[in-house]
Scaffold this active site. Structure first.
Site: not given
Lengths: 520, 520
Positions: B257, B294
């Site tokens: 990720e 994120c």
């Protein structure tokens, strides 16, 4: 049906290239009449662009609409009639009975996906009512490249399981046909093209590219529009496509089903109880389809004993007595001779039966039995190389510990098999075999692959590049889907499967409960 | 708690290396007292070997037994008490309120996996009663390497979601700690080690390696015993591990990720209705945790208009007025300055607020607003580079068509967001945004990531390397499992979840019906 020898790109035939090739009938090694034209890089790009355009148009298509396309494809394949069977038989030498069964299997799996889509739980709808309201389901990944196999011209080729599962997922497909059966591939392309048109799908939903060499496939896997690859074939070919896809600026998944030697372990108790039956079953499984199955039992492990030696002698005699079958094509015949030669080059390997190309008009190879010892296969990983054809390698183990150590040293496989008696203490042996395969069989042989939801046709590398997925059974669809979650989206803007009312009546996981009920 | 500065390898501390490093307190840039020793290649290999040994021992462990381990880990983390919070606060500057919440979230997700395991449907048991009887369920993949992130020292680090999901799957883990918070990592390692011992798991089920540079991670991903990688961090770091894993003789999946700019689209109608509220929400989301999420909304697309210009002026003023937060470490501060500098180097980009490191003792950067036009971002993919910090880039579009074209040109993201009015015709816009992300938000902001089963924390590359998977929510477990099917296996030899009697009472798909009933 008229053959053109052309590529099928989004509903149109196209043959802009200068490279042509022919099918070769394996029974006579004679060339077919029709010339086929390999796709050019521009044609590959056109097919990918059409698939991307189709993706945009198909964004809102319901599961039911895709199911109708699948059913139509099955109908159109049926309409190809005996022409399809005869063409494939000429090109592959697989014989009409096998091909008739394989056609039923191919249309059966297409219809099974249609049924899955109408039932709806495959969408894996999950709802947390919140706040915040978060609801997810599976969506198509986008255009998929499919690489067809040579050994299943119906079930793993232009309209095979990879194509059916990708289309079922809602993905447009671009199929690279296998050059071993180009006429068969063209007939399927005609059926698919007709089905796409009949159901009002965008023509880019299906394209089929011919290609004699590796160029077309390499170009295809490099197309920016392609989101995933389904591949069935050799380890070398699959790994090359995997490497190319991983090295793209934007890497994509490659679901490659490649080689497998499918180890079979037979206990002394099993031999004592049914040596003859196991021998007969093993020979039938090794020689089925001239051994050209990815689930062919190519490695048999057993403890050394007089009973084991009797068993091996019996299998060798049966293998020698069974008629040598036809091989698919020159590449398979040459690859098999090379692989057996490589194995025989190990001084610890002895040849018990066969070992040579068969004499005669056809591509063929003698039914072959090899033997080595456990220490040798642990010392030389090359002895785990697949012999793609009617060949099996016996591995004699010193004792139970030697057997366990050898199983631990095995690479990944599609299947592993244990022949044992029910009252033996084999739980640990089974759990070792489990680690090495995607399917574990008990007192059975691996060459039949039932198309049912519980089937797992996959396994650790080098059997596949994606052991968490399957290429047979309805779970194959998840290779080509991804989940998307919606947060706080008004009910009217949600996809139907996620709306409060559950208008499709599908099974959903709502706040921790599986239910078909609407939200209250 | 005593800090040692050592690595934790299968229950033992170890510090054989000569490279040491220290944590740096971001508020004062002062060095911590404890020296930490980077693992050597031999220590990495030992951790992997211990994980492999643990895998063998854990083969028969039930879901319930693994659930007990998870609960114990949550208890042990709780027992670290305020020491953990204070240590992490010193090392990260994230503040006690945020860290207290994050600790609850981390232990909450660990307990959620324990609950999932006890409920049992996650095994995805599928039974076709046959003949042949074929039954499949999910099994652990094997040892997993986890790369911890810097920005969530609890929720995405040593005992974070990747670790919890891999352990829940039944996989031993080897965690590469993030060098930004080595003391915090050691405390977690102590808690995990204690839990493993207390529950009688093999010590190799957990190891934690310290490392200042990239060597330790590269060694770890190359270990033959490692079957998968979970990674949270930068695009550059994630891609490097992905490439290394794909180039192994036996490639393994990397669930990375990585970066994301999380596009937000705001319609003119939404601005007309609630410009001020959207501005306040946007600024809150961009500056939350000093922008080190994120899911930080780093790109805002809207049609050019007086209302849009007012909105941008308002956001810029609020961003300028908000206090600059502390950044995690020097690498984050330097990377942010470099990324903003790269974006400003494009002559089509103008700076509306911030744009410089903050003056003061701490690692910090001004809240920053940049602006460009849609044509510029379509022409220069570098403008989609993540600015990891309190920065957002406005993109002014000429009209609706320009907006659509720009969305189409976006790379993959974790999230995409639409602010619109319910009576607008936005279905098509939503479906465009859907293609670009794993989660689509409506009139909300992406920085909160609810830990619920419907959450999808993933998305197309470069947001992740595996868009079909999630790293938040219980579905994260499937990254570390694979299905295995059993054919014809006697009932007593089947794993309990697949036995006729369904002794665990779990939900299974039996001959096409979801049921908790035994087979009859």
């Amino acid at each position: 049906m008229m053959l053109t020898g052309h590529n099928y790109i989004a509903g149109e035939t196209s043959a802009e290239g200068s490279e042509t090739f022919y099918s070769v009938e394996p029974r006579s090694k004679s060339r077919g009449e029709q010339a086929f034209t390999s796709a050019t890089e521009a044609e590959v790009a056109r097919a990918a662009a059409a698939a991307l355009a189709a993706r945009q148009q198909m964004r809102g298509f319901s599961s039911a609409r895709i199911a109708d396309l699948l059913d139509e494809i099955a109908v159109q394949i049926g309409a190809l009639g005996d022409d399809l069977l005869r063409t494939a038989d000429r090109e592959t030498g697989l014989g009409l009975p096998r091909l008739t069964g394989e056609r039923d299997r191919a249309t059966g799996q297409i219809r099974a996906f249609a049924e899955l889509l109408r039932e709806g739980s495959y969408l894996r709808a999950i709802i947390n009512s919140g706040p915040p309201s978060i609801r997810q389901m599976q969506f198509p990944l986008g255009p998929v490249a499919i690489f067809a196999a040579s050994n299943f011209p119906f079930a793993f080729a232009v309209a095979g399981g990879d194509s059916a599962s990708a289309l079922a997922a809602g993905c447009p497909i671009v199929v690279k046909a296998h050059p071993g059966h180009p006429a068969t591939s063209e007939l399927f392309a005609q059926a698919m093209t007709a089905a796409v048109a009949a159901q009002g799908f965008p023509p880019g939903a299906f394209s089929m590219l011919q290609g004699a060499g590796i160029d077309v496939g390499q170009w295809l896997a490099a197309q920016e529009a392609i989101e995933a690859v389904g591949f069935t074939g050799s380890l070398r070919g699959g790994r090359a496509i995997y490497d190319a896809a991983a090295a793209r600026p934007r890497p994509i998944p490659v679901y490659a089903e490649m080689g497998s030697i499918n180890p079979v372990v037979i206990t002394q108790a099993a031999l004592a109880a049914r040596s003859e039956a196991i021998a007969a079953g093993l020979v039938g499984s090794v020689t089925l389809g001239s051994g050209q199955f990815c689930t062919n039992p190519g490695l048999v492990l057993l403890e050394d004993s007089p009973a084991s030696q009797d068993f091996i002698r019996n299998v060798s005699a049966k293998m020698g007595a069974a008629p040598a079958g036809v091989l698919l094509n020159e590449a398979v015949a040459a690859g098999l001779a090379s692989a057996v030669g490589q194995t025989q080059a190990n001084p610890q390997v002895s040849l018990l039966a066969g070992g040579e190309p068969s004499v005669g008009e056809a591509f063929s190879y003698e039914n072959t039995v090899l033997q080595t010892r456990a220490a040798a296969i642990r010392a030389d990983q090359k002895l785990q190389t697949e012999h793609f054809g009617p060949v099996t390698l016996f591995v004699l183990c010193e004792d139970a510990e030697d057997l366990r150590a050898t199983i631990n040293a095995l690479e990944g496989n599609l299947t592993s098999t244990l022949h044992a008696e029910a009252d033996e203490a084999v739980a640990d042996l089974l759990s070792l075999l489990r680690e090495k395969a995607g399917r574990v069989l008990w007192n059975d042989f691996p060459t039949g692959v039932a198309v049912v939801p519980a089937m797992q046709h996959g396994g650790p590398y080098p059997a596949t590049t994606a052991p968490a997925t399957t290429s047979v059974g309805t779970n194959a669809i998840y290779r080509f889907m991804r989940p998307i979650a919606f947060q706080n989206l008004p009910d009217a803007l949600l996809p139907a499967p996620l709306q409060d009312a559950n208008p499709l009546g599908i099974l959903r996981l709502v706040d921790g409960e599986y239910t078909q009920a609407p939200l209250v």
